[in-house]
Write an enzyme that holds these catalytic residues in place. Structure first.
Site, PDB file in Angstrom:
ATOM      1  N   HIS A   1      -4.554   8.123  29.636  1.00 50.08           N
ATOM      2  CA  HIS A   1      -3.817   9.311  30.441  1.00 50.08           C
ATOM      3  C   HIS A   1      -3.348   8.445  31.416  1.00 50.08           C
ATOM      4  O   HIS A   1      -2.979   9.021  31.836  1.00 50.08           O
ATOM      5  CB  HIS A   1      -5.174  11.079  29.758  1.00 50.08           C
ATOM      6  CG  HIS A   1      -4.653  11.600  31.086  1.00 50.08           C
ATOM      7  ND1 HIS A   1      -3.052  12.220  31.120  1.00 50.08           N
ATOM      8  CD2 HIS A   1      -5.282  12.037  32.406  1.00 50.08           C
ATOM      9  CE1 HIS A   1      -3.691  13.476  32.238  1.00 50.08           C
ATOM     10  NE2 HIS A   1      -4.391  12.904  32.849  1.00 50.08           N
TER      11      HIS A   1
ATOM     12  N   PHE B   1      -5.715  40.350  46.361  1.00 53.16           N
ATOM     13  CA  PHE B   1      -5.807  39.378  44.698  1.00 53.16           C
ATOM     14  C   PHE B   1      -4.422  38.548  45.482  1.00 53.16           C
ATOM     15  O   PHE B   1      -4.704  37.967  44.704  1.00 53.16           O
ATOM     16  CB  PHE B   1      -5.291  40.179  43.997  1.00 53.16           C
ATOM     17  CG  PHE B   1      -6.291  41.593  44.089  1.00 53.16           C
ATOM     18  CD1 PHE B   1      -7.192  40.756  44.110  1.00 53.16           C
ATOM     19  CD2 PHE B   1      -5.901  42.597  44.029  1.00 53.16           C
ATOM     20  CE1 PHE B   1      -8.886  41.885  43.802  1.00 53.16           C
ATOM     21  CE2 PHE B   1      -7.575  44.037  43.389  1.00 53.16           C
ATOM     22  CZ  PHE B   1      -8.348  44.006  43.429  1.00 53.16           C
TER      23      PHE B   1
ATOM     24  N   GLY C   1       2.453  20.216  38.664  1.00 52.00           N
ATOM     25  CA  GLY C   1       1.619  18.944  38.833  1.00 52.00           C
ATOM     26  C   GLY C   1       0.683  19.563  38.442  1.00 52.00           C
ATOM     27  O   GLY C   1      -0.493  19.402  37.842  1.00 52.00           O
ATOM     28  N   PRO C   2       0.010  20.575  39.703  1.00 56.90           N
ATOM     29  CA  PRO C   2      -1.080  21.586  39.108  1.00 56.90           C
ATOM     30  C   PRO C   2      -0.377  22.673  38.047  1.00 56.90           C
ATOM     31  O   PRO C   2       0.273  23.772  37.463  1.00 56.90           O
ATOM     32  CB  PRO C   2      -1.530  22.412  40.707  1.00 56.90           C
ATOM     33  CG  PRO C   2      -0.109  21.893  41.592  1.00 56.90           C
ATOM     34  CD  PRO C   2       1.058  20.838  40.979  1.00 56.90           C
ATOM     35  N   LEU C   3      -1.860  22.348  36.873  1.00 53.24           N
ATOM     36  CA  LEU C   3      -1.413  22.701  35.652  1.00 53.24           C
ATOM     37  C   LEU C   3      -1.390  23.713  35.451  1.00 53.24           C
ATOM     38  O   LEU C   3      -1.815  25.011  35.911  1.00 53.24           O
ATOM     39  CB  LEU C   3      -2.057  22.575  35.163  1.00 53.24           C
ATOM     40  CG  LEU C   3      -2.080  20.970  34.984  1.00 53.24           C
ATOM     41  CD1 LEU C   3      -3.750  20.195  34.126  1.00 53.24           C
ATOM     42  CD2 LEU C   3      -1.161  20.050  34.148  1.00 53.24           C
TER      43      LEU C   3
ATOM     44  N   HIS D   1     -12.726  44.013  48.485  1.00 51.02           N
ATOM     45  CA  HIS D   1     -11.228  43.910  48.011  1.00 51.02           C
ATOM     46  C   HIS D   1     -10.733  43.970  49.796  1.00 51.02           C
ATOM     47  O   HIS D   1      -9.831  44.283  50.292  1.00 51.02           O
ATOM     48  CB  HIS D   1     -11.451  45.580  48.048  1.00 51.02           C
ATOM     49  CG  HIS D   1     -11.798  45.752  46.610  1.00 51.02           C
ATOM     50  ND1 HIS D   1     -12.154  45.596  45.545  1.00 51.02           N
ATOM     51  CD2 HIS D   1     -10.080  45.959  45.547  1.00 51.02           C
ATOM     52  CE1 HIS D   1     -11.648  45.453  44.357  1.00 51.02           C
ATOM     53  NE2 HIS D   1     -10.690  46.161  43.871  1.00 51.02           N
TER      54      HIS D   1
ATOM     55  N   GLU E   1      -1.933  38.285  39.005  1.00 45.57           N
ATOM     56  CA  GLU E   1      -1.661  38.466  40.255  1.00 45.57           C
ATOM     57  C   GLU E   1      -0.643  37.051  40.317  1.00 45.57           C
ATOM     58  O   GLU E   1      -0.083  36.472  40.852  1.00 45.57           O
ATOM     59  CB  GLU E   1      -2.185  38.133  41.551  1.00 45.57           C
ATOM     60  CG  GLU E   1      -3.244  39.233  41.073  1.00 45.57           C
ATOM     61  CD  GLU E   1      -4.042  40.810  39.920  1.00 45.57           C
ATOM     62  OE1 GLU E   1      -4.500  39.197  39.420  1.00 45.57           O
ATOM     63  OE2 GLU E   1      -4.642  41.443  40.338  1.00 45.57           O
TER      64      GLU E   1
ATOM     65  N   ASP F   1      -1.285  20.456  26.801  1.00 47.88           N
ATOM     66  CA  ASP F   1      -3.267  21.320  26.386  1.00 47.88           C
ATOM     67  C   ASP F   1      -3.583  22.517  27.664  1.00 47.88           C
ATOM     68  O   ASP F   1      -3.760  22.668  27.224  1.00 47.88           O
ATOM     69  CB  ASP F   1      -4.500  20.726  26.077  1.00 47.88           C
ATOM     70  CG  ASP F   1      -3.918  19.879  24.488  1.00 47.88           C
ATOM     71  OD1 ASP F   1      -3.798  20.631  23.503  1.00 47.88           O
ATOM     72  OD2 ASP F   1      -3.803  19.267  24.708  1.00 47.88           O
TER      73      ASP F   1
ATOM     74  N   ASN G   1      -0.670  16.742  21.909  1.00 48.63           N
ATOM     75  CA  ASN G   1      -1.414  15.625  21.360  1.00 48.63           C
ATOM     76  C   ASN G   1      -3.298  15.256  21.244  1.00 48.63           C
ATOM     77  O   ASN G   1      -3.616  14.353  20.713  1.00 48.63           O
ATOM     78  CB  ASN G   1      -1.067  14.144  22.505  1.00 48.63           C
ATOM     79  CG  ASN G   1      -1.983  14.837  23.713  1.00 48.63           C
ATOM     80  OD1 ASN G   1      -2.466  14.965  23.894  1.00 48.63           O
ATOM     81  ND2 ASN G   1      -1.734  13.890  24.320  1.00 48.63           N
TER      82      ASN G   1
ATOM     83  N   HIS H   1       0.270   7.951  35.164  1.00 43.55           N
ATOM     84  CA  HIS H   1       0.025   8.648  33.443  1.00 43.55           C
ATOM     85  C   HIS H   1       1.492   7.455  32.586  1.00 43.55           C
ATOM     86  O   HIS H   1       1.846   8.590  32.585  1.00 43.55           O
ATOM     87  CB  HIS H   1       0.316   9.648  34.269  1.00 43.55           C
ATOM     88  CG  HIS H   1      -1.370  10.393  35.098  1.00 43.55           C
ATOM     89  ND1 HIS H   1      -0.843   9.881  36.484  1.00 43.55           N
ATOM     90  CD2 HIS H   1      -1.712  11.078  34.107  1.00 43.55           C
ATOM     91  CE1 HIS H   1      -2.247  10.842  36.972  1.00 43.55           C
ATOM     92  NE2 HIS H   1      -3.090  11.515  35.634  1.00 43.55           N
TER      93      HIS H   1
ATOM     94  N   HIS I   1       1.748  15.411  35.428  1.00 48.53           N
ATOM     95  CA  HIS I   1       1.445  14.110  35.982  1.00 48.53           C
ATOM     96  C   HIS I   1       2.644  12.853  34.849  1.00 48.53           C
ATOM     97  O   HIS I   1       2.637  11.896  35.157  1.00 48.53           O
ATOM     98  CB  HIS I   1       0.100  13.710  34.969  1.00 48.53           C
ATOM     99  CG  HIS I   1      -0.125  14.309  33.661  1.00 48.53           C
ATOM    100  ND1 HIS I   1      -0.162  15.827  33.923  1.00 48.53           N
ATOM    101  CD2 HIS I   1       0.146  13.923  32.721  1.00 48.53           C
ATOM    102  CE1 HIS I   1      -0.261  16.247  32.412  1.00 48.53           C
ATOM    103  NE2 HIS I   1      -0.731  15.003  32.202  1.00 48.53           N
TER     104      HIS I   1
END
Lengths: 691, 691
Positions: free
Chosen positions: A261, A449, A113-115, A485, A421, A154, A184, A23, A63
């Site tokens: 990207h 949850f 990494g996981p946004l 639930h 949560e 973003d 960007n 990247h 990334h």
């Protein structure tokens, strides 16, 4: 400066070109931000990556990891050698440059990494810093001054997790946190306008942040530095969001385009970049001596920071010896030596049926009250999850007007996370990542949850962060709230997840065992899963040390009675049901032993010898599990089971077990039927039978 | 009006008092909102709850379900009898008044409860309405005019999911959506100020919404009606957010307090309320005749709406016969009759190794292009997930400036959801809930990020909504992105979850089978899980009809060769590895058969006879699974397995299988070793062996 920026961009471009992967775009676009942060603003020491009071840097857009790796290399982190930098996307399994930053490596504060995770972690780091500073700093002796810097793209601002965390950080007025927006305007799909046209600055202001714009984030290092310095201004009253306009892949032919990207710029493009910069296009991985020199001051500067801090700490130790002792103990991250003795003795628990969420409070309230290492919070379920202690203080800005007579303080250790949560778990990760064990965060909400929070719980497990999650209302016994639930399938996720301990204790004594296991667990988080409703106390049967082994024999069939016919496996809120079922089976002449089985993860770590001794399946005794979750996963330890075949139902707790067939009389009949088929060989081991 | 409001509040109070359970406060606080919506503003017909063009009402704060149930009763929904209303929290398993609203019952558009889901569903309903209206309405013949009304509490606005959905809705300019904020400033923990001090109105404006305040939401029905009418004003350019100040539990002694939220007000409190209103405190469940009369006009008004619409539809059918035919077909919700023939034939697929994400596009591009019933979207991974088709149109506001030459349109069927995975899945649920089968939403992102979306995927499964999720990058083969992107444990969740089909197809032909299964699935959503990397085409071996059975024999050992030694189970991206392993074992004299096993859920639905014929474990042939996920759950179908014991690692795809031991030579050795132990009885069925 131009040379420094060019050099950085070309280094990134070459690194992606090397193996045709990576990247490049964001890292290239952020070259000036990197210089501003790493060369000018941040207080850190490459030679002392674990310095307790270092500024924390979080790259939430993970990334763009080359941004971080290249800066670690240039500023002189010792393990980040040139060879290591070149190992990005190589076949080296010991690369310090994985595809996203990983906490195991020096200079990386959290795995991202996981946004959205990183920015929430940054909030957690800022919570930790603000709390520790409030508790330990004294006038003229501020031993915790570290600032938290977080770069977001973003994506982190679009992710719900990011929205939750930023809103909460604004509420908390975490002025020790600065978020740097790499604006960007490009995401994978193309222009951000395809999908997001909100006014980000106005939104951030509405969430309680100050906002500064930097219009030329490509080259104007001075403006970025000036903005960053405002972030650290001690007169701030709100956290600062710096909106920096950058250009993805700047300088290349694909500048400002989505294609910059996630794929290398292309050989010809990189050559063209070099030509345009007036560089020798034949040279790859070239860092001019002047650029190398530019970074030479950083390591010595860092040494100075550390030395100054150490002498400050010496003064502090003289002036405040007791406090300093506590502080140093917190720095080492060990639990109070007496922590196990702060758990109640077995005989001190009530003998009446007790909700295990209540058992949980009985078990840990004293530990929480007396051990400042713990910070506890819930996602707006304080009255339900029972995790407060007498005179608990709320972590909230002191200038917030008192609520219900309570004034907030950053020294407070109870956090009202709001109905957030996911952010709760991710912020807890950040708090735990401050320094191993300095703060042990405890989160709590309904078990169901924790599906909202799951991506963050996973990140905690991946990073082996010590966080304890207390999941209440953990079975169909939650009752009238209904199937939305009632967590019939969620345990499968946490039982399958590496590193985390998912534990369902069966009464107060087992809750004590769950905490022993959770706090002794060296490999990551734990989740203690407790009931809403009252469950029997199996006093004299349950054993906390048994819980730490994952499963243990609760009731054996005496040898004098011959070989057992069946092992009943009881779990958590329904352990008592298994005991009752054994009794009913006994009345019908069936020799049933009972195993309590609170944790797959802990039992899986025991040797085969212990496992076989507990279950006795190798002797031909079938095991039948009783748990109103889907049976998925129990096949490893049981031959048949009473489980859920679908989602739950809205019925009061007292009716719901019967509605789903969890009623001792009919269950006994089904066990007898199963044992008949078992003896005749019509069902056999390896073919799990749903009863 | 006062009498109507009092009557409503007391009805709610009495309903919670009855069994000493329930959530009274919000429903009581929203009494005036209820009158404004149900008596004045919404276009609906209690006698025709499935009327296609009814306004949709979503109660996102689902715990306040009594608000809905009481209004359904008062306005004359036939199934909501007085006895049914009184069954709230009773022991009746057939109650139409469960603890949270459930889609199965008339007048309930979506199941809500887990916070934030409802408001995202409402966005999906508004997407559906706007799309259908744009496609089918003609001047003077607007057959789709339905407006979407959604009530939210503080929680839905705090939840990240709500933030994502509201931001996207603002971007989309969904003027057919009005969000009504029950602003009572109280959550479970107490004052909202404990946890959230953002400027909600400013935030909503920043997200592209118009905002109206109603300062007295307790009694001022006229102002609420006026605000709601602005929501439906055809001249709107943005969706409308109405911030209505209410008081939780208004009129009671606990008005404005958190304790009014989730427990009954108390017998004495309810009596005191009645006294203060000048009512007879002895009377419970009393609805004065005048109040009953007040609601009498609603059923006839609804009848009139439906009749007008039906005559409009008649005119429309005359004026636009072809369009009307399509419209009516969409209303019935069946797939195009020829849909199966739009999938490619087996021989039309490439024979070279092909990423299954690419196979997926080869399989469905034509179906998607030619079947307007499908709407497709991705969470900012368009270039990666391969779900576009030639000349696809983007669902976006037409006045958005063209991006990359493409202009948005509400007739478009491709959605750029942004980096908002959770909202994507929840919005898809709302689109599917418009009317069964009228729109079949397809979502897509990396498999790992379906953990972000999991709470919404679960809600789709619970509601049996037809949505197809395409999960790409579904194994460690995702490679250099590393452990944050490698889903080793996530399949356990989706395999354990009721109603959903999780399917891992092994090549193009199996992808076709996955779509056959997904689109034929009567019980809910499906998730098709495909690879990033190229995998072998097992042409002539794989069979789409086999996939629909969950598992099938890919390669049998001929009877002439004697009893097989082992069954290898291959799955998805690693199916080819199992085939290679069988070959290698064959070379070593081991008779290995191969079963392709794409779906637990589908195989679980087959009879035991078929299951045994496929696996042959009852003949004593052990089964060994090959799948780089944690083995958890495979114990039901296999005796041993090659799986993951922990999280993954950042390495290029070509190296990572070997790094984790997925290499045919060494695997064959381990199988041989296992078979030796198996034959000697040292390991046996029921004790799963990790290889």
């Amino acid at each position: 400066m131009t040379l420094v920026l060019q050099s950085f961009r070309l280094l990134i471009a070459d690194l992606c070109q090397q193996f045709g992967m990576g990247h490049p775009g964001s890292a290239i676009g952020m070259s000036a931000i990197g210089v501003a942060l790493f060369a000018y603003t941040m207080r850190y020491s490459p030679k002392h990556p674990s310095w307790f009071d270092r500024d924390r840097f979080v790259l939430s857009n993970g990334h763009a990891c080359l941004f971080l790796y290249a800066n670690l290399y240039l500023t002189g982190y010792e393990k980040m050698t040139w060879e290591q930098l070149l190992s990005y996307h190589s076949e080296r399994p010991d690369s310090l440059c994985p595809g996203h930053p990983e906490i195991e490596h020096e200079g990386v504060e959290v795995t991202t990494g996981p946004l959205g995770q990183g920015v929430a972690n940054a909030v957690g780091l800022a919570v930790a810093g603000r709390h520790l500073g409030t508790v330990f700093n004294r006038v003229g002796a501020e031993v915790v001054r570290a600032h938290v810097w977080c770069v977001v793209g973003d994506a982190c601002l679009q992710e719900g997790l990011g929205c939750e965390a930023l809103s909460y950080a604004g509420h908390l007025k975490l002025t020790n946190l600065t978020v740097i927006y790499d604006n960007n305007q490009i995401t994978c799909d193309g222009s951000v306008d395809l999908t997001n046209t909100e006014d980000v600055n106005a939104k951030m202001r509405a969430c309680g942040w100050d906002v500064i714009d930097v219009m030329d984030g490509v080259n104007d290092v001075a403006s970025i530095v000036a903005a960053l310095e405002q972030g650290r201004d001690p007169k701030r009253t709100k956290p600062l969001f710096i909106n920096i306009r950058t250009i993805i892949g700047v300088g290349s032919a694909v500048a400002g385009q989505a294609v910059a990207h996630g794929v290398p710029l292309g050989k010809d493009n990189v050559r063209a970049m070099k030509r345009a910069y007036g560089w020798d296009e034949e040279k790859i991985f070239h860092i001019p001596p002047k650029v190398q020199e530019f970074y030479h001051h950083i390591a010595p500067r860092g040494e100075k920071y550390v030395q100054e801090w150490e002498s400050l700490l010496n003064q502090y130790s003289s002036a405040h010896p007791k406090l300093a002792q506590t502080f140093k103990s917190r720095m080492t991250g060990s639990l109070p030596t007496n922590w196990q003795s702060l758990l109640p003795s077995p005989e001190s628990y009530p003998t009446d049926p007790t909700p295990s969420r209540k058992s949980n409070n009985l078990t840990v309230a004293k530990l929480l009250a007396e051990s400042p290492v713990f910070m506890v919070g819930t996602a707006d379920l304080t009255p339900s999850v029972n995790l407060t202690w007498p005179d608990y203080d709320i972590f909230n800005p002191p200038d917030l007007q008192p609520i219900a007579g309570k004034r907030g303080s950053y020294a407070g250790r109870y956090m009202h996370f709001g109905i957030r949560e996911h952010a709760m778990a991710a912020i807890a990760n950040g708090m735990a990542a401050w320094s191993p064990g300095t703060i042990v965060p405890i989160t709590s909400t309904f078990f169901m949850f924790y599906l909202y929070a799951a991506p963050a719980v996973r990140m905690g497990a991946l990073q082996r962060l010590k966080v304890v999650h207390v999941a209440t209302h953990d079975s169909i016994g939650a009752g009238e709230d209904g199937p939305t639930h009632q967590p019939v399938e969620l345990a499968a996720l946490y039982r399958a997840m590496p590193n985390i301990l998912y534990i369902r204790p069966g009464d107060s004594e087992e809750v004590a065992g769950a905490w022993l296991a959770a706090l002794s667990h060296p490999d990551g988080p734990a989740m203690i899963s407790v009931s809403r409703h009252a469950i029997p106390q199996l006093t004299g049967l349950t054993r906390r040390d048994g819980v730490t082994k994952g499963a243990y024999v609760l009731q054996e069939v005496p040898d004098t009675e011959g070989k057992p016919d069946v092992t009943l496996i009881g779990v958590g809120a329904e352990l008592g049901l298994a005991v009752d079922l054994a009794k009913e089976l006994g009345a019908r002449g069936v020799r049933a032993r009972v195993v309590s089985f609170p944790s797959f993860a802990l039992f899986g770590r025991m040797g085969v010898r212990y496992q076989r001794a507990v279950l006795r399946r190798h002797e031909g005794v079938p095991a039948v599990v009783v748990e109103p979750y889907v049976s998925f996963g129990w096949e490893r330890w049981a031959d048949a089971g009473f489980g859920m075949k679908g989602f739950g139902h809205s019925l009061p707790g007292k009716c719901i077990y019967g509605f789903f067939g969890f009623e001792v009389g009919s269950m006994a009949g089904r066990v007898v039927g199963f044992l008949g088929e078992w003896k005749e060989g019509r069902v056999g081991r390896g073919e799990f039978v749903e009863l």
